[in-house]
Design a protein around this motif. Structure first.
Motif, PDB file in Angstrom:
ATOM      1  N   ASN A  94      -9.280 -26.964  26.108  1.00 12.59           N
ATOM      2  CA  ASN A  94     -10.604 -27.463  26.437  1.00 12.59           C
ATOM      3  C   ASN A  94     -10.662 -28.946  26.136  1.00 12.59           C
ATOM      4  O   ASN A  94      -9.942 -29.458  25.286  1.00 12.59           O
TER       5      ASN A  94
ATOM      6  N   LEU B 253     -21.601 -33.316  31.357  1.00 12.12           N
ATOM      7  CA  LEU B 253     -22.448 -32.129  31.156  1.00 12.12           C
ATOM      8  C   LEU B 253     -22.968 -31.657  32.510  1.00 12.12           C
ATOM      9  O   LEU B 253     -23.091 -32.444  33.441  1.00 12.12           O
ATOM     10  N   PHE B 254     -23.265 -30.355  32.602  1.00 16.21           N
ATOM     11  CA  PHE B 254     -23.804 -29.826  33.851  1.00 16.21           C
ATOM     12  C   PHE B 254     -25.281 -30.182  33.942  1.00 16.21           C
ATOM     13  O   PHE B 254     -26.078 -29.695  33.136  1.00 16.21           O
ATOM     14  N   PRO B 255     -25.664 -30.998  34.912  1.00 18.34           N
ATOM     15  CA  PRO B 255     -27.043 -31.487  34.942  1.00 18.34           C
ATOM     16  C   PRO B 255     -28.054 -30.393  35.269  1.00 18.34           C
ATOM     17  O   PRO B 255     -29.227 -30.539  34.960  1.00 18.34           O
ATOM     18  N   HIS B 256     -27.605 -29.294  35.897  1.00 14.18           N
ATOM     19  CA  HIS B 256     -28.553 -28.267  36.306  1.00 14.18           C
ATOM     20  C   HIS B 256     -28.703 -27.177  35.254  1.00 14.18           C
ATOM     21  O   HIS B 256     -29.483 -26.256  35.435  1.00 14.18           O
TER      22      HIS B 256
ATOM     23  N   PHE C 222     -21.203 -22.024  28.918  1.00 19.56           N
ATOM     24  CA  PHE C 222     -20.490 -21.947  30.201  1.00 19.56           C
ATOM     25  C   PHE C 222     -19.096 -21.331  30.081  1.00 19.56           C
ATOM     26  O   PHE C 222     -18.756 -20.392  30.799  1.00 19.56           O
ATOM     27  N   GLY C 223     -18.310 -21.847  29.153  1.00 20.35           N
ATOM     28  CA  GLY C 223     -16.936 -21.372  29.009  1.00 20.35           C
ATOM     29  C   GLY C 223     -16.878 -19.917  28.563  1.00 20.35           C
ATOM     30  O   GLY C 223     -16.069 -19.131  29.056  1.00 20.35           O
TER      31      GLY C 223
ATOM     32  N   ARG D  53     -17.666 -17.616  31.461  1.00 19.39           N
ATOM     33  CA  ARG D  53     -16.538 -17.482  32.400  1.00 19.39           C
ATOM     34  C   ARG D  53     -15.494 -16.533  31.838  1.00 19.39           C
ATOM     35  O   ARG D  53     -14.743 -15.922  32.573  1.00 19.39           O
ATOM     36  N   GLN D  54     -15.437 -16.427  30.519  1.00 21.26           N
ATOM     37  CA  GLN D  54     -14.458 -15.527  29.906  1.00 21.26           C
ATOM     38  C   GLN D  54     -15.042 -14.151  29.654  1.00 21.26           C
ATOM     39  O   GLN D  54     -14.431 -13.332  28.963  1.00 21.26           O
TER      40      GLN D  54
ATOM     41  N   ARG E 217     -19.648 -27.753  23.538  1.00 23.08           N
ATOM     42  CA  ARG E 217     -19.260 -26.999  24.725  1.00 23.08           C
ATOM     43  C   ARG E 217     -17.752 -26.703  24.739  1.00 23.08           C
ATOM     44  O   ARG E 217     -17.314 -25.660  25.214  1.00 23.08           O
ATOM     45  N   ALA E 218     -16.980 -27.654  24.220  1.00 19.21           N
ATOM     46  CA  ALA E 218     -15.531 -27.440  24.174  1.00 19.21           C
ATOM     47  C   ALA E 218     -15.146 -26.591  22.958  1.00 19.21           C
ATOM     48  O   ALA E 218     -14.376 -25.645  23.062  1.00 19.21           O
TER      49      ALA E 218
ATOM     50  N   ASN F 204     -15.323 -22.519  22.506  1.00 22.08           N
ATOM     51  CA  ASN F 204     -14.312 -21.626  23.087  1.00 22.08           C
ATOM     52  C   ASN F 204     -13.125 -21.377  22.173  1.00 22.08           C
ATOM     53  O   ASN F 204     -12.286 -20.527  22.466  1.00 22.08           O
TER      54      ASN F 204
END
Ligand SMILES: Nc1ncnc2c1ncn2[C@@H]1O[C@H](COP(=O)(O)OP(=O)(O)OP(=O)(O)O)[C@@H](O)[C@H]1O
Ligand SMILES: [Mg+2]
Lengths: 292, 399
Positions: B103, B111-114, B123-124, B127-128, B171-172, B175
């Motif tokens: 990561n 960053l994800f603006p939405h 987020f991560g 996805r897992q 965020r990193a 995970n």
């Protein structure tokens, strides 16, 4: 200390109004006044013989045109919806490709997309008529190769109208989509991949959500004009499948029923406003300006 | 450098180092002759690098030297022009980013603006396919750790730069990957928050055993946090080792001037005897250097160096202590900095030498214009290979 403030006071306060005066006058004269006239006219009663109208506050005209021309409203709705959907499906990959893979040639590719639209709307549509005609390039060739039955025709069908609409309004879909996609910072997509997103998840979780306002803007910009369009139906659709736009045109120019035409227009306007209002409620009014 | 707070927290930071440094000596990350070309310029040039499992490894270097490019190749966002990259023994050169258990904290945050802060951090994990309850707990903990406990529902656009950076960090980290790449992850934080985050990072590293590759411009940060570090320049590694090693034994002129400050005098090796090398400087004075601190005994043209804090000043006429090198000069500038004095001394041969003297209250404190003798132990002297052109080196800090 108060002097500079009072000196700049009047000018400063007036400046925005002065600056917006030309545009304001323009809008007033060429947009608000005709719009008002149309709305007024929809409440008048006109004599079909002379075309003279008197104000009768005849509100009943509005619901009556809706029920009278229900079939045409529905046809318009289906055709416009089909054309808009086709445009979204066709232009999304194009806009995506230009935005993410266009490199330094982005503007060139956009220009190529728009080149056909430098030709007048009517002429373009007439050329489409030529292309789709029974003995035109496409059908003739296909029939020659026995890929189509001999009696097959496209002109005069709903399909021709939808194809024409989709063709003519393609830029109105492609451009807002492009703007939305172009704005996505590629590094955000990299961050998604970094966080275990597959290409599919990257598309569904990052690109698509960030494109939603653009999709909606594209939808409005395509659907609304296509809904009121009559040229495509006139040229490509023949006598069947009349759309509301054709009715409006006939009311004004053939039947001289100004009140009826104006009422239909008012209803069309109301439908568009509902769409824009929904957009503003769902996605915020700020985003409208960004995409229009 | 304001070394005060750094020294105080040093013990805290180093507590993790003992535990992690010897857990495993296996290489976790390996670059083998990796080159990355952009157009006709090499952003990374034949890079060879090994980072051990669980190690805190820092990459230092001037802007544009290829740090971000190296990390991007490791993350899978950039394909090497040549060479192979291994993570945990596996060749990942052609592996897609999402297939790598790595990561990244991006230099640009990204960053994800939405998505709001919570969803950004989650987020991560999502996805897992981590269980919802677990996601909530871990995201909560992580936001607590980066000091943003009540920010879950904020949008990234409503955060300050430093807050965004902390979300990127969370965020990193959430995970718990085997390898974490951090590209200047604290550049936007104030000193206090930065210390706090540094301690947290070291704690996480020692608890979870993540390998950290850390890019920073802050030398003090790199030296206090790293087990090992590398100094990069023009896409190549100029020096690598433990912070103390690289600082005390710089092997190139670039490292000597980039990491801390160094006084460098051009000279020529004239003699080698009894474990000592004698270098004749341009002024005619001979300076003795332990052979162990001469990287290349065969080249005669070298630069001989000494760190400003290793030099003692003595009054004019003092005779040099045994085992010390000495130079005579005149104080040109004397600056009081609170923790000490900084002097710029012009030697007899016209070279300017910088000296830092700690403010102990009672020692010899010459004023500008005074003649002095510069003295420093031979074992604190080093030589480096001289650079072709000097234009791009950061000059001494005192200038
Ligand atoms: N996509 C790219 N295309 C062309 N050149 C690039 C690209 N990315 C980086 N470079 C060049 O490669 C070199 C190394 O860039 P890199 O971003 O790795 O530097 P850096 O060490 O991270 O610098 P900084 O400390 O400023 O972040 C620079 O000269 C840069 O201009
Ligand atoms: Mg960088």
């Amino acid at each position: 200390m108060t002097e500079p403030r009072s000196r700049g006071g009047w000018g400063k306060r007036l400046a925005p109004y002065l600056l917006s005066l030309p545009a304001g006058l323009w809008l007033l004269l060429l947009f608000i006044v005709p719009l008002g006239a149309m709305l007024v006219m929809s409440l008048e009663t006109c004599s079909p013989a002379t075309g003279a109208c008197v104000m009768t506050w005849h509100w009943g005209e509005l619901p009556s045109v809706v029920s009278l021309y229900r079939a045409q409203f529905l046809t318009s709705f289906y055709f416009a919806a089909a054309a808009t959907l086709a445009d979204l499906v066709i232009s999304f990959p194009i806009a995506y490709w230009i935005a993410f893979h266009g490199g330094r040639r982005k503007n060139f590719f956009l220009l190529m997309l728009l080149v056909p639209f430098f030709v007048s709307f009517i002429i373009r549509t007439i050329v489409w008529e030529f292309v789709l005609s029974n003995n035109g390039v496409v059908l003739h060739t296909l029939k020659n190769f026995h890929l189509l039955p001999h009696g097959f025709h496209v002109l005069g069908t709903g399909f021709a109208v939808v194809a024409g609409l989709a063709y003519n309004y393609l830029p109105f879909t492609a451009l807002p989509l492009y703007v939305a996609l172009e704005r996505i910072d590629y590094r955000i997509l990299e961050a998604a991949y970094d966080l275990y997103a597959t290409r599919r998840a990257g598309f569904l979780r990052v690109i698509l959500p960030l494109t939603v306002p653009g999709i909606f803007a594209a939808f409005l910009l395509t659907f609304i004009p296509a809904f009121g369009d009559y040229v495509n139906q006139e040229i490509l659709g023949g006598t069947a499948n009349t759309m509301v736009g054709t009715v409006v045109q006939n009311q004004f120019l053939v039947n001289l029923d100004y009140a009826g035409g104006a009422s239909l227009s008012a209803v069309l306007l109301a439908i568009s406003l509902v769409g824009i209002f929904l957009y503003a409620r769902l996605l915020g009014s700020r985003t409208i300006e960004q995409y229009l | 450098m304001s070394g005060q707070s750094a020294l105080r927290d040093e013990s805290e930071l180093n507590s993790g180092r003992v535990a992690t440094a010897d857990t495993s000596k296996t290489a976790d990350v390996r670059f083998e002759h990796v080159t990355k070309r952009f157009g006709d310029a090499n952003a990374v040039d034949d890079l060879n690098l090994e980072v051990r499992a669980g190690e805190f490894f820092s990459l230092l270097g001037p802007s544009g030297c290829g740090k971000t490019t190296s990390l991007r190749m490791l993350g899978g966002f950039e394909e090497p022009t040549a060479g192979r990259i291994f993570i945990g023994g596996q060749d990942v050169t052609d592996l897609a980013p999402y297939r790598r258990n790595v990561n990244t904290v991006f230099q640009s945050y990204a960053l994800f603006p939405h998505l709001d802060v919570f969803e950004n951090v989650a987020f991560g994990l999502r996805r897992q396919h981590v269980a919802k309850v677990e996601v909530k707990r871990r995201v909560g903990e992580m936001l607590e750790m980066v000091d943003l406990p009540n920010f879950e529902r904020r949008q990234p656009s409503q955060l300050s730069g430093g807050q965004q950076q902390r979300v990127a960090l969370a965020r990193a980290l959430v995970n718990q990957p085997r390898l974490l790449l951090l590209d200047e992850p604290m550049s936007a934080l104030d000193a206090k928050l930065r210390r706090q985050m540094q301690v947290e990072l070291k704690r996480i590293q020692s608890q979870v055993g993540i390998t950290f590759i850390y890019v920073t411009h802050d030398q003090e940060e790199a030296m206090t946090m790293s087990d090992r570090l590398a100094v990069m320049w023009h896409g190549k590694i100029e020096g690598m080792g433990s912070p103390k090693d690289v600082y005390d034994n710089p092997t190139s002129e670039f490292v000597a001037t980039f990491l801390g400050a160094s006084n460098l005098l051009s000279g020529e090796i004239v003699r080698t005897e009894g474990g000592m090398v004698s270098v004749a400087t341009s002024g005619g004075v001979e300076i003795r250097v332990p052979t162990s601190r001469v990287p290349d005994l065969n080249s005669s043209a070298v630069k001989v160096g000494v760190r400003p804090e290793k030099i003692d000043l003595a009054p004019e006429g003092s005779s040099p202590t045994a085992g010390c090198n000495s130079l005579r000069g005149r104080v040109r500038v004397s600056t009081f900095t609170g923790v000490g004095n900084q002097y710029i001394v012009e030697t007899e041969s016209g070279v300017e030498v910088t000296v830092y003297a700690q403010n102990l209250g009672s020692q010899f404190a010459p004023r500008s214009g005074d003649n002095v003798v510069l003295m420093w132990p031979e074992e604190h002297t080093f030589t480096v290979r001289p650079l072709g052109e000097k234009t791009e080196i950061n000059e001494l800090e005192g200038d």
